[in-house]
Write a protein that holds these residues in place. Structure first.
Motif, PDB file in Angstrom:
ATOM      1  N   VAL A  19      41.203   0.458  20.566  1.00 49.81           N
ATOM      2  CA  VAL A  19      41.312   0.826  19.153  1.00 49.81           C
ATOM      3  C   VAL A  19      41.323  -0.418  18.279  1.00 49.81           C
ATOM      4  CG1 VAL A  19      42.877   1.805  17.422  1.00 49.81           C
ATOM      5  CG2 VAL A  19      42.385   3.075  19.510  1.00 49.81           C
ATOM      6  N   ARG A  20      42.112  -1.407  18.658  1.00 49.80           N
ATOM      7  CA  ARG A  20      42.160  -2.645  17.865  1.00 49.80           C
ATOM      8  C   ARG A  20      40.818  -3.362  17.864  1.00 49.80           C
ATOM      9  NH1 ARG A  20      47.538  -4.790  16.708  1.00 49.80           N
ATOM     10  NH2 ARG A  20      49.036  -3.196  17.316  1.00 49.80           N
ATOM     11  N   THR A  21      40.140  -3.363  19.002  1.00 53.68           N
ATOM     12  CA  THR A  21      38.815  -3.978  19.070  1.00 53.68           C
ATOM     13  C   THR A  21      37.843  -3.238  18.160  1.00 53.68           C
ATOM     14  OG1 THR A  21      39.205  -4.711  21.340  1.00 53.68           O
ATOM     15  CG2 THR A  21      36.902  -4.575  20.618  1.00 53.68           C
ATOM     16  N   MET A  22      37.869  -1.930  18.205  1.00 57.46           N
ATOM     17  CA  MET A  22      36.983  -1.119  17.377  1.00 57.46           C
ATOM     18  C   MET A  22      37.267  -1.327  15.892  1.00 57.46           C
ATOM     19  SD  MET A  22      34.570   1.351  17.563  1.00 57.46           S
ATOM     20  CE  MET A  22      34.844   2.054  19.161  1.00 57.46           C
ATOM     21  N   GLU A  23      38.541  -1.321  15.513  1.00 59.02           N
ATOM     22  CA  GLU A  23      38.899  -1.523  14.106  1.00 59.02           C
ATOM     23  C   GLU A  23      38.440  -2.890  13.605  1.00 59.02           C
ATOM     24  OE1 GLU A  23      42.914   1.237  13.796  1.00 59.02           O
ATOM     25  OE2 GLU A  23      43.112  -0.891  14.278  1.00 59.02           O
ATOM     26  N   ARG A  24      38.678  -3.910  14.389  1.00 59.34           N
ATOM     27  CA  ARG A  24      38.271  -5.264  13.986  1.00 59.34           C
ATOM     28  C   ARG A  24      36.754  -5.393  13.930  1.00 59.34           C
ATOM     29  NH1 ARG A  24      42.149  -9.123  13.718  1.00 59.34           N
ATOM     30  NH2 ARG A  24      44.221  -8.507  14.415  1.00 59.34           N
ATOM     31  N   SER A  25      36.070  -4.776  14.870  1.00 59.47           N
ATOM     32  CA  SER A  25      34.606  -4.823  14.878  1.00 59.47           C
ATOM     33  C   SER A  25      34.030  -4.115  13.658  1.00 59.47           C
ATOM     34  CB  SER A  25      34.058  -4.175  16.154  1.00 59.47           C
ATOM     35  OG  SER A  25      34.463  -4.890  17.293  1.00 59.47           O
ATOM     36  N   LEU A  26      34.541  -2.935  13.369  1.00 64.56           N
ATOM     37  CA  LEU A  26      34.050  -2.192  12.207  1.00 64.56           C
ATOM     38  C   LEU A  26      34.381  -2.918  10.905  1.00 64.56           C
ATOM     39  CD1 LEU A  26      34.847   1.472  13.270  1.00 64.56           C
ATOM     40  CD2 LEU A  26      32.609   0.360  13.154  1.00 64.56           C
ATOM     41  N   GLY A  27      35.555  -3.522  10.839  1.00 67.35           N
ATOM     42  CA  GLY A  27      35.917  -4.310   9.657  1.00 67.35           C
ATOM     43  C   GLY A  27      34.968  -5.476   9.465  1.00 67.35           C
ATOM     44  N   PHE A  28      34.653  -6.169  10.545  1.00 67.36           N
ATOM     45  CA  PHE A  28      33.725  -7.302  10.491  1.00 67.36           C
ATOM     46  C   PHE A  28      32.350  -6.841  10.015  1.00 67.36           C
ATOM     47  CE2 PHE A  28      30.384  -9.891  12.289  1.00 67.36           C
ATOM     48  CZ  PHE A  28      30.778 -11.178  11.932  1.00 67.36           C
ATOM     49  N   ILE A  29      31.871  -5.750  10.588  1.00 68.30           N
ATOM     50  CA  ILE A  29      30.550  -5.232  10.239  1.00 68.30           C
ATOM     51  C   ILE A  29      30.498  -4.833   8.765  1.00 68.30           C
ATOM     52  CG2 ILE A  29      28.937  -3.307  10.609  1.00 68.30           C
ATOM     53  CD1 ILE A  29      29.828  -3.442  13.605  1.00 68.30           C
ATOM     54  N   SER A  30      31.500  -4.106   8.293  1.00 66.96           N
ATOM     55  CA  SER A  30      31.474  -3.656   6.898  1.00 66.96           C
ATOM     56  C   SER A  30      31.650  -4.814   5.920  1.00 66.96           C
ATOM     57  CB  SER A  30      32.527  -2.578   6.657  1.00 66.96           C
ATOM     58  OG  SER A  30      33.822  -3.084   6.837  1.00 66.96           O
ATOM     59  N   GLU A  31      32.441  -5.812   6.268  1.00 64.10           N
ATOM     60  CA  GLU A  31      32.640  -6.966   5.387  1.00 64.10           C
ATOM     61  C   GLU A  31      31.394  -7.844   5.301  1.00 64.10           C
ATOM     62  OE1 GLU A  31      36.066  -9.047   6.842  1.00 64.10           O
ATOM     63  OE2 GLU A  31      37.407  -7.365   6.404  1.00 64.10           O
TER      64      GLU A  31
END
Length: 67
Positions: A19-31
């Motif tokens: 979950v933490r990996t997914m959240e950080r990955s999605l945050g990186f992608i959207s930013e």
């Protein structure tokens, strides 16, 4: 701790990492992609419903249900 075919401790730790990996990955992608289309609240609810169904199917002996 084992419940049916589920080792609860291992599953919780693995899920926390995922979950933490997914959240950080999605945050990186959207930013880093300001024009990217993100899911609506309704789409997120649908995604959550599907994910819950998949988990319930993966562990049928637990009889999982959500309201």
């Amino acid at each position: 701790m084992q419940i049916g075919e589920l080792n609860l401790v291992e599953a919780l730790i693995e899920l926390e990492v995922r979950v933490r990996t997914m959240e950080r990955s999605l945050g990186f992608i959207s930013e880093n992609n300001p024009g990217i289309k993100t899911p609506t609240r309704e789409q997120l609810k649908q995604i959550s419903t599907i994910a819950r169904e998949e988990v319930a199917q993966r562990y049928p002996s637990l009889g999982l249900t959500w309201e």
